[in-house]
Design a protein around this motif. Sequence first.
Motif, PDB file in Angstrom:
ATOM      1  N   THR A  97       0.894  -1.151  -0.147  1.00 45.13           N
ATOM      2  CA  THR A  97       0.091  -0.031   0.056  1.00 45.13           C
ATOM      3  C   THR A  97       0.819   1.164   0.093  1.00 45.13           C
ATOM      4  OG1 THR A  97      -1.513  -1.231   1.578  1.00 45.13           O
ATOM      5  CG2 THR A  97      -1.945   1.230   1.301  1.00 45.13           C
ATOM      6  N   ILE A  98       0.490   2.206  -0.831  1.00 43.28           N
ATOM      7  CA  ILE A  98       1.273   3.620  -0.872  1.00 43.28           C
ATOM      8  C   ILE A  98       0.128   4.462  -0.404  1.00 43.28           C
ATOM      9  CG2 ILE A  98       3.025   2.889  -2.238  1.00 43.28           C
ATOM     10  CD1 ILE A  98       1.572   4.947  -4.285  1.00 43.28           C
ATOM     11  N   ALA A 122      -5.665   5.921 -11.307  1.00 38.90           N
ATOM     12  CA  ALA A 122      -6.585   4.776 -11.693  1.00 38.90           C
ATOM     13  C   ALA A 122      -6.125   3.810 -12.812  1.00 38.90           C
ATOM     14  CB  ALA A 122      -8.081   5.450 -12.243  1.00 38.90           C
ATOM     15  N   GLY A 123      -6.202   2.434 -12.664  1.00 41.70           N
ATOM     16  CA  GLY A 123      -5.990   1.560 -13.648  1.00 41.70           C
ATOM     17  C   GLY A 123      -4.734   1.294 -13.821  1.00 41.70           C
ATOM     18  N   ARG A 124      -3.880   2.168 -13.114  1.00 40.23           N
ATOM     19  CA  ARG A 124      -2.170   1.752 -13.168  1.00 40.23           C
ATOM     20  C   ARG A 124      -1.465   1.083 -12.126  1.00 40.23           C
ATOM     21  NH1 ARG A 124      -3.652   6.616 -15.410  1.00 40.23           N
ATOM     22  NH2 ARG A 124      -3.548   6.654 -17.930  1.00 40.23           N
ATOM     23  N   CYS A 125      -1.927   0.983 -11.070  1.00 43.21           N
ATOM     24  CA  CYS A 125      -1.262   0.859  -9.837  1.00 43.21           C
ATOM     25  C   CYS A 125      -0.899  -0.871  -9.829  1.00 43.21           C
ATOM     26  CB  CYS A 125      -1.769   1.318  -8.589  1.00 43.21           C
ATOM     27  SG  CYS A 125      -1.643   3.028  -8.470  1.00 43.21           S
ATOM     28  N   ALA A 126       0.031  -1.504  -9.235  1.00 46.77           N
ATOM     29  CA  ALA A 126       0.312  -2.521  -8.960  1.00 46.77           C
ATOM     30  C   ALA A 126      -0.174  -2.992  -7.524  1.00 46.77           C
ATOM     31  CB  ALA A 126       1.726  -3.085  -8.964  1.00 46.77           C
ATOM     32  N   VAL A 127      -0.192  -2.207  -6.459  1.00 44.10           N
ATOM     33  CA  VAL A 127      -0.783  -2.277  -5.215  1.00 44.10           C
ATOM     34  C   VAL A 127      -1.674  -1.352  -4.758  1.00 44.10           C
ATOM     35  CG1 VAL A 127       1.660  -3.470  -4.462  1.00 44.10           C
ATOM     36  CG2 VAL A 127       1.228  -0.777  -4.352  1.00 44.10           C
ATOM     37  N   ASP A 128      -2.391  -1.488  -3.786  1.00 48.66           N
ATOM     38  CA  ASP A 128      -3.598  -0.509  -3.309  1.00 48.66           C
ATOM     39  C   ASP A 128      -2.767   1.026  -3.142  1.00 48.66           C
ATOM     40  OD1 ASP A 128      -5.105  -2.291  -3.722  1.00 48.66           O
ATOM     41  OD2 ASP A 128      -5.721  -2.879  -1.771  1.00 48.66           O
ATOM     42  N   TYR A 129      -3.674   1.884  -3.036  1.00 41.66           N
ATOM     43  CA  TYR A 129      -3.237   3.410  -2.913  1.00 41.66           C
ATOM     44  C   TYR A 129      -4.167   4.173  -2.212  1.00 41.66           C
ATOM     45  CZ  TYR A 129      -5.606   4.058  -7.234  1.00 41.66           C
ATOM     46  OH  TYR A 129      -6.810   4.138  -8.214  1.00 41.66           O
ATOM     47  N   GLY A 130      -3.771   5.175  -1.758  1.00 42.08           N
ATOM     48  CA  GLY A 130      -4.414   6.285  -1.170  1.00 42.08           C
ATOM     49  C   GLY A 130      -3.933   7.524  -1.313  1.00 42.08           C
ATOM     50  N   PHE A 131      -4.817   8.514  -1.231  1.00 44.31           N
ATOM     51  CA  PHE A 131      -4.013   9.935  -1.284  1.00 44.31           C
ATOM     52  C   PHE A 131      -4.450  10.803   0.073  1.00 44.31           C
ATOM     53  CE2 PHE A 131      -5.477   9.099  -5.682  1.00 44.31           C
ATOM     54  CZ  PHE A 131      -3.988   9.375  -6.053  1.00 44.31           C
ATOM     55  N   HIS A 132      -3.076  11.634   0.360  1.00 43.97           N
ATOM     56  CA  HIS A 132      -3.020  12.855   1.052  1.00 43.97           C
ATOM     57  C   HIS A 132      -3.271  13.834   0.161  1.00 43.97           C
ATOM     58  CE1 HIS A 132      -0.976  10.419   4.108  1.00 43.97           C
ATOM     59  NE2 HIS A 132       0.133  10.206   3.192  1.00 43.97           N
ATOM     60  N   GLN A 133      -3.561  15.051   0.572  1.00 45.45           N
ATOM     61  CA  GLN A 133      -3.771  16.289  -0.182  1.00 45.45           C
ATOM     62  C   GLN A 133      -2.872  17.183   0.291  1.00 45.45           C
ATOM     63  OE1 GLN A 133      -5.916  16.830  -2.793  1.00 45.45           O
ATOM     64  NE2 GLN A 133      -4.511  18.478  -3.177  1.00 45.45           N
ATOM     65  N   ILE A 134      -1.994  17.753  -0.674  1.00 42.45           N
ATOM     66  CA  ILE A 134      -1.169  18.973  -0.469  1.00 42.45           C
ATOM     67  C   ILE A 134      -1.849  20.053  -0.502  1.00 42.45           C
ATOM     68  CG2 ILE A 134       0.795  20.467  -1.341  1.00 42.45           C
ATOM     69  CD1 ILE A 134       2.322  17.843  -1.767  1.00 42.45           C
ATOM     70  N   ILE A 150     -12.557  14.594   2.819  1.00 42.29           N
ATOM     71  CA  ILE A 150     -12.692  13.568   3.888  1.00 42.29           C
ATOM     72  C   ILE A 150     -13.625  12.591   3.608  1.00 42.29           C
ATOM     73  CG2 ILE A 150     -13.510  13.260   6.407  1.00 42.29           C
ATOM     74  CD1 ILE A 150     -11.595  15.429   7.317  1.00 42.29           C
ATOM     75  N   THR A 151     -14.984  13.086   3.131  1.00 43.48           N
ATOM     76  CA  THR A 151     -15.906  12.112   2.434  1.00 43.48           C
ATOM     77  C   THR A 151     -15.370  11.015   1.445  1.00 43.48           C
ATOM     78  OG1 THR A 151     -16.948  13.550   1.150  1.00 43.48           O
ATOM     79  CG2 THR A 151     -17.486  13.568   3.364  1.00 43.48           C
ATOM     80  N   GLU A 152     -14.339  11.779   0.727  1.00 44.85           N
ATOM     81  CA  GLU A 152     -13.685  10.866  -0.209  1.00 44.85           C
ATOM     82  C   GLU A 152     -12.712   9.826   0.307  1.00 44.85           C
ATOM     83  OE1 GLU A 152     -14.960  10.753  -3.580  1.00 44.85           O
ATOM     84  OE2 GLU A 152     -16.374  12.013  -2.823  1.00 44.85           O
ATOM     85  N   GLY A 153     -12.342   9.943   1.355  1.00 45.15           N
ATOM     86  CA  GLY A 153     -11.388   9.084   1.959  1.00 45.15           C
ATOM     87  C   GLY A 153      -9.944   9.631   1.961  1.00 45.15           C
ATOM     88  N   VAL A 154      -9.779  11.220   1.791  1.00 43.66           N
ATOM     89  CA  VAL A 154      -8.757  11.935   2.113  1.00 43.66           C
ATOM     90  C   VAL A 154      -8.652  12.468   3.509  1.00 43.66           C
ATOM     91  CG1 VAL A 154      -7.109  13.668   1.063  1.00 43.66           C
ATOM     92  CG2 VAL A 154      -8.559  11.844  -0.580  1.00 43.66           C
ATOM     93  N   THR A 155      -7.872  11.808   4.275  1.00 46.24           N
ATOM     94  CA  THR A 155      -8.168  12.495   5.700  1.00 46.24           C
ATOM     95  C   THR A 155      -6.985  12.968   6.201  1.00 46.24           C
ATOM     96  OG1 THR A 155      -7.632   9.980   6.346  1.00 46.24           O
ATOM     97  CG2 THR A 155      -9.921  10.577   6.103  1.00 46.24           C
ATOM     98  N   SER A 156      -6.043  13.481   5.460  1.00 47.10           N
ATOM     99  CA  SER A 156      -4.894  13.913   5.897  1.00 47.10           C
ATOM    100  C   SER A 156      -4.335  15.255   4.844  1.00 47.10           C
ATOM    101  CB  SER A 156      -3.621  12.795   6.042  1.00 47.10           C
ATOM    102  OG  SER A 156      -3.947  11.957   4.895  1.00 47.10           O
ATOM    103  N   PHE A 157      -3.821  16.258   5.527  1.00 49.20           N
ATOM    104  CA  PHE A 157      -3.485  17.091   4.414  1.00 49.20           C
ATOM    105  C   PHE A 157      -2.111  17.766   4.824  1.00 49.20           C
ATOM    106  CE2 PHE A 157      -7.921  16.694   4.925  1.00 49.20           C
ATOM    107  CZ  PHE A 157      -8.428  16.944   3.626  1.00 49.20           C
ATOM    108  N   LYS A 158      -1.127  17.954   3.582  1.00 48.70           N
ATOM    109  CA  LYS A 158       0.151  18.291   3.925  1.00 48.70           C
ATOM    110  C   LYS A 158       0.431  19.806   3.567  1.00 48.70           C
ATOM    111  CE  LYS A 158       4.843  17.314   2.848  1.00 48.70           C
ATOM    112  NZ  LYS A 158       5.915  16.908   2.048  1.00 48.70           N
ATOM    113  N   GLY A 466      -3.989  -3.064  -8.501  1.00 50.04           N
ATOM    114  CA  GLY A 466      -4.182  -1.723  -7.129  1.00 50.04           C
ATOM    115  C   GLY A 466      -5.377  -1.235  -7.149  1.00 50.04           C
ATOM    116  N   SER A 467      -6.266  -0.963  -6.094  1.00 44.24           N
ATOM    117  CA  SER A 467      -7.180  -0.296  -6.100  1.00 44.24           C
ATOM    118  C   SER A 467      -7.152   1.037  -4.963  1.00 44.24           C
ATOM    119  CB  SER A 467      -8.632  -1.250  -5.728  1.00 44.24           C
ATOM    120  OG  SER A 467      -8.312  -1.624  -4.410  1.00 44.24           O
ATOM    121  N   TYR A 468      -8.013   1.885  -5.076  1.00 49.66           N
ATOM    122  CA  TYR A 468      -8.029   2.867  -4.364  1.00 49.66           C
ATOM    123  C   TYR A 468      -8.736   2.718  -2.981  1.00 49.66           C
ATOM    124  CZ  TYR A 468      -9.396   7.777  -2.328  1.00 49.66           C
ATOM    125  OH  TYR A 468      -9.509   8.655  -1.446  1.00 49.66           O
ATOM    126  N   ILE A 469      -7.770   3.108  -1.924  1.00 49.34           N
ATOM    127  CA  ILE A 469      -8.380   2.926  -0.376  1.00 49.34           C
ATOM    128  C   ILE A 469      -8.765   4.227   0.127  1.00 49.34           C
ATOM    129  CG2 ILE A 469      -7.593   2.224   1.903  1.00 49.34           C
ATOM    130  CD1 ILE A 469      -7.066   0.174  -0.214  1.00 49.34           C
TER     131      ILE A 469
END
Length: 478
Positions: A97-98, A122-134, A150-158, A466-469
């Motif tokens: 996971t990244i 989307a459609g490119r990852c070999a393993v699962d992935y999530g996102f932070h938002q800058i 946050i409702t989309e699963g982006v629960t951290s901000f840099k 890989g799918s979006y977490i």
Amino acid sequence: MTTTLITGGTVVSATGRTPADVLVDGERIVAVLAPGSELLGSDLTGSVDRVVDATGKYVIPGGVDAHTHMEMPFGGTFASDTFETGTRAAAWGGTTTIVDFAVQHPGQNILDQHQLWQEKAAGRCAVDYGFHQILSDVQDDSLTAMDELITEGVTSFKLFTAYKGVFLSDDGQIFRAFQKGAQNGAMMMMHAENGSIIDVLQQQALEAGHTSPQWHGLTRPWQTEAEATHRVIMISHLTGAPLYVVHVSAKQAVEQIAAARDRGMNVFGETCPQYLYLSLEEHLAARSEQWGDFEGAKYVCSTPIRSHHDGHHDAMWQSLRTNDIQMVSTDHCPFCMKEQKELGRDSFAAIPNGMGSVENRMDLMYQGVVDGRITLERWVEITSTTPARMFGMYGRKGVIQPGADADIVVYDPNGHTSIGMGKAHHMNIDYSAWEGFEIDGHVDLVMSRGSVIVDDTGYIGRKGHGSYIKRGLTQYLS
Ligand code: URP
Ligand code: ZN
Ligand code: ZN
């Protein structure tokens, strides 16, 4: 659905190790069994589709690298790993996971930018992935965007206290974003360096004719990291938002984090392998036949790798033992020497900042176990379990237990990994910062959501597996 039994290994978690067989059905772990167990009266080895013999090996939850920058636009170019190449390299190294960073530059719409990053991955990852938002430009609409993300699963901000004109936010902007984080439960991540002072030091060094890569480190002294770390801790204190300081490298920055934690604050930190193993003298100031004193450009990243004279490296290892620093990510942000790092041939300040390690993190940290720096359990905790908890994925990721995603690594403590350059690694970079590192262990098999994606024949996964977490809020608060 395929059933798999991983048998004969030692299952290692953040809290202990035990001989156990792991039964996987489809994408999930369904049982962790005492060796030789029978389930529903049948001999399991005869009834499953596939048996993986892990005798003599460790069976660990797949690595979670919570700080990567695939294809990130930065330093006048783009990080050289795409979501496809970077996640494939992650798989090779036992990371399943990244969590990457969607980027907002000043003036850009945050939700559009998030969408853009979703499309890149989307459609490119070999393993699962999530996102932070800058967030680089905190305006009224940024605060509502935080709620929506946050409702989309982006629960951290840099946010950043450095890189003026690119990412830097002023203290008021950071304060407003933290106020929102205190309200909605987001984890506030900070790149903590005093960018204004660094800009002056860089200008003065260049005016004095200092152009080589070691000046990248010399113009980012530890005081600039410790000051900014203290500042963002105070903003966290004032607002009540949890704080996660990224890529901590200075002993004095750790001291700030430790003091905040001693006061009971929800302040956390990550370090990266480069701050544990590489130094200003041996790496940033290195020379080679091919690159002369530009060799050090390979190791230009921020915060910088630090002098080995001042106790920073030992302090980092110690902080991992004492939990003053909770986890290890890579800050994977690779740039090739040719045409990318070379942009800074005449000025260290123009060298794209970043290094590639996503493939090597699990091995490099395992070497810490072999060298007696951390325990086996702590290895699993800082590379998988805590990143999953810190960023709202625990239960699904970061643990081998019934119901969890079957993200599993079979790791051979009697194997060996020589980290090399060129074709000997799988990241899309024309060098390896880790060339010559010898690891007393080996990633033998990697399973991602029940599919074996790396085995003794090599990578057998596929682009798009890989799918979006969609992440929840942090599970690490005290
Ligand atoms: O040098 C680094 N760290 N590059 C990536 C961007 C960041 O600040 O994390
Ligand atoms: Zn950063
Ligand atoms: Zn980063």
